[in-house]
Design a protein around this motif. Sequence first.
Motif, PDB file in Angstrom:
ATOM      1  N   ASN A  99       0.960  -1.468   0.009  1.00  9.20           N
ATOM      2  CA  ASN A  99      -0.328  -0.047   0.075  1.00  9.20           C
ATOM      3  C   ASN A  99       0.733   1.535   0.109  1.00  9.20           C
ATOM      4  N   SER A 100       2.046   1.178  -0.358  1.00  9.23           N
ATOM      5  CA  SER A 100       3.195   2.096  -0.174  1.00  9.23           C
ATOM      6  C   SER A 100       3.064   2.644  -1.725  1.00  9.23           C
ATOM      7  N   TYR A 101       2.612   1.876  -2.487  1.00  8.87           N
ATOM      8  CA  TYR A 101       2.846   1.742  -4.016  1.00  8.87           C
ATOM      9  C   TYR A 101       1.502   2.672  -4.820  1.00  8.87           C
ATOM     10  N   VAL A 102       1.615   3.013  -5.756  1.00  6.07           N
ATOM     11  CA  VAL A 102       0.453   3.374  -6.535  1.00  6.07           C
ATOM     12  C   VAL A 102       0.103   2.030  -7.521  1.00  6.07           C
ATOM     13  N   MET A 103      -1.055   1.903  -7.746  1.00  8.96           N
ATOM     14  CA  MET A 103      -1.585   0.798  -8.468  1.00  8.96           C
ATOM     15  C   MET A 103      -2.101   1.338  -9.792  1.00  8.96           C
ATOM     16  N   GLY A 104      -1.599   0.481 -10.773  1.00 13.10           N
ATOM     17  CA  GLY A 104      -2.350   0.922 -12.063  1.00 13.10           C
ATOM     18  C   GLY A 104      -2.684  -0.429 -12.995  1.00 13.10           C
ATOM     19  N   TRP A 105      -3.605  -0.200 -13.898  1.00 10.05           N
ATOM     20  CA  TRP A 105      -3.986  -1.047 -14.952  1.00 10.05           C
ATOM     21  C   TRP A 105      -3.296  -0.693 -16.078  1.00 10.05           C
TER      22      TRP A 105
END
Length: 121
Positions: A30-36
Amino acid sequence: QVQLVESGGGLVQAGGSLRLSCAASGRAFNSYVMGWFRQAPGKEREFVAGIWWNSGSTYYAESVKGRFTISRENAKNTVYLQMNSLKSEDTAIYYCAAGHPPWIASYMDYWGKGTLVTVSS
């Protein structure tokens, strides 16, 4: 390490909807950004939508704005991509990724194996 597992792909008619899911696990994901991202045959992988775990801020490629919605469910450690009004040009393998901005494939540190979305016209 962060593990990402996508699900929800399939075959749908043009104008239909699908919802993709990405289950995340591992250290401090949850320290990252998430992408599709998505990759169609013969094309480069391209950004589709992204979200910050903490703030919930979202970003979209112009080609999907108004049709796709990215969201997260913190309790389930899951990111979703709701895809509406699907077009044949949305056909691709869709990948979930975790990393840091900008929203470029080379800036993502972790990837799922992908899920195939096929839109028939």
